[in-house]
Design an enzyme around this catalytic site. Structure first.
Site, PDB file in Angstrom:
ATOM      1  N   HIS A  18       0.833  -1.201   0.000  1.00 30.49           N
ATOM      2  CA  HIS A  18       0.000   0.000   0.000  1.00 30.49           C
ATOM      3  C   HIS A  18       0.867   1.249   0.000  1.00 30.49           C
ATOM      4  O   HIS A  18       0.387   2.345   0.255  1.00 30.49           O
ATOM      5  CB  HIS A  18      -0.944  -0.025   1.213  1.00 30.49           C
ATOM      6  CG  HIS A  18      -2.007  -1.082   1.100  1.00 30.49           C
ATOM      7  ND1 HIS A  18      -1.735  -2.424   1.240  1.00 30.49           N
ATOM      8  CD2 HIS A  18      -3.333  -0.992   0.824  1.00 30.49           C
ATOM      9  CE1 HIS A  18      -2.858  -3.116   1.068  1.00 30.49           C
ATOM     10  NE2 HIS A  18      -3.844  -2.275   0.815  1.00 30.49           N
ATOM     11  N   GLY A  21       5.342   4.730  -3.194  1.00 29.52           N
ATOM     12  CA  GLY A  21       6.747   4.857  -3.600  1.00 29.52           C
ATOM     13  C   GLY A  21       7.325   3.498  -3.965  1.00 29.52           C
ATOM     14  O   GLY A  21       7.983   3.331  -5.002  1.00 29.52           O
ATOM     15  N   LYS A  22       7.021   2.513  -3.130  1.00 30.95           N
ATOM     16  CA  LYS A  22       7.475   1.142  -3.388  1.00 30.95           C
ATOM     17  C   LYS A  22       6.832   0.578  -4.646  1.00 30.95           C
ATOM     18  O   LYS A  22       7.495  -0.029  -5.476  1.00 30.95           O
ATOM     19  CB  LYS A  22       6.974   0.265  -2.237  1.00 30.95           C
ATOM     20  CG  LYS A  22       7.974  -0.186  -1.281  1.00 30.95           C
ATOM     21  CD  LYS A  22       7.250  -1.237  -0.433  1.00 30.95           C
ATOM     22  CE  LYS A  22       7.788  -1.278   0.939  1.00 30.95           C
ATOM     23  NZ  LYS A  22       7.087  -2.271   1.763  1.00 30.95           N
ATOM     24  N   ASP A  78       9.041  -6.285   2.207  1.00 36.89           N
ATOM     25  CA  ASP A  78       9.206  -5.660   3.518  1.00 36.89           C
ATOM     26  C   ASP A  78      10.621  -5.116   3.552  1.00 36.89           C
ATOM     27  O   ASP A  78      11.582  -5.823   3.226  1.00 36.89           O
ATOM     28  CB  ASP A  78       8.961  -6.627   4.675  1.00 36.89           C
ATOM     29  CG  ASP A  78       8.630  -5.836   5.937  1.00 36.89           C
ATOM     30  OD1 ASP A  78       7.576  -5.160   5.949  1.00 36.89           O
ATOM     31  OD2 ASP A  78       9.427  -5.840   6.879  1.00 36.89           O
TER      32      ASP A  78
HETATM   33  P1  ITT Z   1       3.596  -1.919   2.620  1.00 35.54           P
HETATM   34  O1  ITT Z   1       3.821  -2.734   3.865  1.00 35.54           O
HETATM   35  O2  ITT Z   1       2.161  -1.712   2.306  1.00 35.54           O
HETATM   36  O3  ITT Z   1       4.375  -2.438   1.443  1.00 35.54           O
HETATM   37  P2  ITT Z   1       5.051   0.045   4.109  1.00 35.54           P
HETATM   38  O4  ITT Z   1       5.504   1.441   3.812  1.00 35.54           O
HETATM   39  O5  ITT Z   1       4.303  -0.156   5.402  1.00 35.54           O
HETATM   40  O6  ITT Z   1       4.192  -0.451   2.877  1.00 35.54           O
HETATM   41  P3  ITT Z   1       7.252  -1.471   5.159  1.00 35.54           P
HETATM   42  O7  ITT Z   1       6.526  -1.935   6.359  1.00 35.54           O
HETATM   43  O8  ITT Z   1       8.128  -2.451   4.432  1.00 35.54           O
HETATM   44  O9  ITT Z   1       6.280  -0.903   4.054  1.00 35.54           O
HETATM   45  O10 ITT Z   1       8.088  -0.200   5.567  1.00 35.54           O
HETATM   46  C1  ITT Z   1       9.280   0.084   4.978  1.00 35.54           C
HETATM   47  C2  ITT Z   1       9.634   1.540   5.187  1.00 35.54           C
HETATM   48  O11 ITT Z   1      11.051   1.656   4.997  1.00 35.54           O
HETATM   49  C3  ITT Z   1       8.976   2.392   4.119  1.00 35.54           C
HETATM   50  O12 ITT Z   1       7.792   2.983   4.575  1.00 35.54           O
HETATM   51  C4  ITT Z   1      10.063   3.407   3.794  1.00 35.54           C
HETATM   52  O13 ITT Z   1       9.930   4.522   4.575  1.00 35.54           O
HETATM   53  C5  ITT Z   1      11.363   2.728   4.169  1.00 35.54           C
HETATM   54  N1  ITT Z   1      11.993   2.295   2.925  1.00 35.54           N
HETATM   55  C6  ITT Z   1      11.965   1.069   2.358  1.00 35.54           C
HETATM   56  N2  ITT Z   1      12.583   1.078   1.173  1.00 35.54           N
HETATM   57  C7  ITT Z   1      12.990   2.337   0.989  1.00 35.54           C
HETATM   58  C8  ITT Z   1      13.660   2.978  -0.063  1.00 35.54           C
HETATM   59  O14 ITT Z   1      14.007   2.350  -1.178  1.00 35.54           O
HETATM   60  N3  ITT Z   1      13.925   4.275   0.076  1.00 35.54           N
HETATM   61  C9  ITT Z   1      13.562   4.936   1.171  1.00 35.54           C
HETATM   62  N4  ITT Z   1      12.909   4.436   2.210  1.00 35.54           N
HETATM   63  C10 ITT Z   1      12.630   3.119   2.107  1.00 35.54           C
END
Ligand code: ITT
Length: 205
Positions: A18, A21-22, A78
């Protein structure tokens, strides 16, 4: 990775995230493949609570929930930022440090404050990405990627998302927030995990 990883033969794949950015980065990384990507948001899929203690456990919770909910293979990511002098924090709590509603400006200030409190000069950190590809019958494949670097303050750059503006990958001077998407994809933790996923499960495409 299992010895004989299962290939993705269905051409439809649910992206169990959700985070916009990802999802944008995952779409870019899967672009060369003829896979129809369906967003979890679009399917109205439930966003499960991340109760795991590791990146891999949380990736599996998200992928499993989406695969069962949609009846299609689902891919979850994740990821997070592990800061060495903070004992790996924020780690699996990287999203949660941004509060609700999410504010990564605030999360980056918190990282800086916590680092300054320790008095350390060690600003080294890594981004980690664990991908889980899950099928509705319960089969799962897991892939891990990382990129090492150091933190810089104040944040720099408006590209990317999350903690990108404070992270400088080793061998570079720009933060991920200043890099073009292709430059980030050449070295990122997500691209590293995707390389392994593609080799194991997508080579037939
Ligand atoms: P989903 O679980 O729905 O995929 P989320 O944002 O909650 O979304 P995560 O629990 O994996 O996902 O949280 C990972 C966080 O780490 C994410 O919100 C980013 O802030 C940070 N993060 C991960 N990859 C990153 C990237 O490539 N660049 C910058 N920050 C990143």
């Amino acid at each position: 990775m299992a010895e004989n990883p299962r290939k993705l033969v269905a051409e439809r794949l649910v992206i169990a995230s959700h985070n916009d950015g990802k999802v944008k980065e995952i779409n870019e990384l899967l672009e060369p493949y003829e896979i129809v990507i369906i967003g979890a948001k679009k399917l109205g899929l439930f966003d499960p609570e991340e109760t795991g203690k590791t990146y891999a456990e949380n990736a599996a919770i998200k992928a499993r929930t989406a695969a069962v909910g949609s009846g299609l293979p689902a891919l979850a990511d994740d990821s997070g930022l592990d800061v060495v002098a903070l004992g790996g924090a924020p780690g699996i709590y990287s999203a949660r440090w941004a509060g609700s509603p999410r504010d990564f400006g605030r999360a980056m200030v918190r990282v800086e404050e916590e680092l300054r409190k320790t008095g350390t000069e060690d600003f080294s950190a890594r981004f980690v990405c664990v991908l889980c590809l899950a099928w509705p019958d319960g089969h799962e494949e897991i892939f891990e990627g990382e990129v090492r670097g150091r933190l810089t303050f104040p944040p720099r750059g408006k590209k990317g998302f999350g903690y990108d503006p404070i992270f400088i990958p080793n061998g570079h001077d720009m933060t991920f927030g200043e890099m073009e998407p292709d430059a980030k994809h050449a070295i990122s933790h997500r691209a590293d995990a995707f390389r392994k996923l593609k080799k194991a499960c997508l080579e037939q495409f």
